[in-house]
Design an enzyme around this catalytic site. Sequence first.
Site: not given
Ligand SMILES: NC(=O)C1=CN([C@@H]2O[C@H](COP(=O)(O)OP(=O)(O)OC[C@H]3O[C@@H](n4cnc5c(N)ncnc54)[C@H](OP(=O)(O)O)[C@@H]3O)[C@@H](O)[C@H]2O)C=CC1
Ligand SMILES: CCCCCC/C=C/C(=O)O
Length: 506
Positions: A197, A250, A252, A254, A271, A305, A406
């Site tokens: 997804k 995120s 949370e 995770g 991750e 991240c 974060e």
């Molecule tokens: N570590 C990282 O790389 C990332 C961290 N973040 C952090 O998270 C914050 C919020 O961003 P957000 O996009 O809401 O991040 P999320 O952690 O909510 O989203 C990441 C993925 O998980 C999906 N998801 C959300 N809820 C569920 C669930 N209950 N079960 C399974 N999958 C789920 C999301 O779907 P959908 O978005 O379609 O609802 C998306 O595909 C950001 O501000 C940032 O701080 C965000 C992205 C990447």
């Molecule tokens: C070219 C660097 C790519 C970083 C990819 C890893 C990052 C993961 C994340 O932000 O979730």
Amino acid sequence: MASHTETDSARIKDRHAALADSLLPSGPLKHFVGGEWITGSGDNTFESINPTTGEALVRVYEGTKEDIDRAVNAAWEAYEQRWAGATPAERQQVLHMLADRLEARAEDFARLEVLDNGKPIIEAREDIELAVDHLRYFAGAARNIEGKTVPNGELHVQTRREPYGVVGQIVPWNFPLLLAIWKLAPALAAGNTVVLKPAEQTPASLLTYMREVEDMLPDGVVNVVTGSGPATGAPLVSHERVPKVAFTGSTEVGQGVMKAAANTISDITLELGGKSPLIVAPDAAPTDAAEIAVDAMFFNSGECCSAGTRLFVHESSADEFVDAFLDAIGQLRMGDPLNEATDIGPQVSRTEVEKTLHYIGLARDSDADILRGGGTAEEGILAEGCFVEPTVIADIDADNTVATQEIFGPVEVLLEWDDYDEMVARANNVDYGLAAGVVTDDLSFAHRIAADIKAGNIWVNTFNRLPAGQPFGGYKQSGIGREGAMETLWEYTQTKSITMDLGENQ
Ligand SMILES: NC(=O)C1=CN([C@@H]2O[C@H](COP(=O)(O)OP(=O)(O)OC[C@H]3O[C@@H](n4cnc5c(N)ncnc54)[C@H](OP(=O)(O)O)[C@@H]3O)[C@@H](O)[C@H]2O)C=CC1
Ligand SMILES: CCCCCC/C=C/C(=O)O
């Protein structure tokens, strides 16, 4: 304040709309399940918004639990009838073909990422290049899945590494296609089939890629169901027939994924978030250190991240460094991410802008100094899109929420240090442990930092470099498992031991 590239909104909107028309179909994009394009069981659709222009980019279907069930069934059927029986050489060949096809249309995919996510085109190209490299790396790795033998008197133990079967994968919006490939490539190389997804904000590049490669994949080997986390992601990660889940997002969410996987004792790779320190040593040349710090923080408009969001500068060079750092930020060009000269694009969504501004507000409430930026930009497209100025916050306690949580936007927290042990304690005093960096010519200092900082990735005189083959993942609440390397293959397989009694005379 960063300088600007073109900001004329009418012209930029026209350019983006014309490009979208040339790369995307007009109707909603469907789910890809069992080798077919389906609308799914529900008729809910939603729009993905181009964060530069604020206009709708593409419409997709919202997957339901029923759609996930169908995708999981298709993936098991493909696993049992086709993919489990494919030889390593056959899997390798498919992964090479996937890489070649992506490389052949690299520029189109880079542009799609710009439209859907808002990242600058120069960075989107790096995403695609890295995705191709990961596909090729795991194509090779597919030929290296081996067991071992453990002789023990009359007992002869032999191990096999076997795939889990069907893997559920959830990816975020910050590197949409790259992170999808990071997950798909090792899972397929190891012999699993996948239900994935994408994030609701950025479904365009992966669905377009599936359209491009559908003829190369046996039906059902890769299934993509779009939708929101709660409606579509949750039934996937808690599915009783999904024994392995990989998630990036995120901390949370995770935690929720981990709880859901506990119901079926499914294996997980997580991750998650970070609040990574970049440590500038006393010997570091201020301009070189500033260049690394700018890249560490503002790469991908701060939506990374592993971003170096806490900058520990040694007191002895702090003034000189801060001047060089602020100057370097002043050189960054914010504007239309399709423009070759743009360094900073919009945040992915209005929600992310609000979240970032909220943290900047908390810093103001704490009487911190906002040395640069601190708001949204006001000019042309910058006012209409999701743009946040590169921001630097100083004079803030290391344990303030702004310095420990974060933010995921272009916001740097500047901290000074003098005593080594105290600096290391502060650097480690967060819940995250994804990455860290150090700028120094002193090899002993670099090694000391690498040993003392509790994080999964340490960069020395560079940052955010992730070539295929480098295990990437976090300590503490930044995650479980490693991606991008041979370790990842082991995470997509489980070990079976076969113990033979060879008789007393052995
Ligand atoms: N570590 C990282 O790389 C990332 C961290 N973040 C952090 O998270 C914050 C919020 O961003 P957000 O996009 O809401 O991040 P999320 O952690 O909510 O989203 C990441 C993925 O998980 C999906 N998801 C959300 N809820 C569920 C669930 N209950 N079960 C399974 N999958 C789920 C999301 O779907 P959908 O978005 O379609 O609802 C998306 O595909 C950001 O501000 C940032 O701080 C965000 C992205 C990447
Ligand atoms: C070219 C660097 C790519 C970083 C990819 C890893 C990052 C993961 C994340 O932000 O979730």
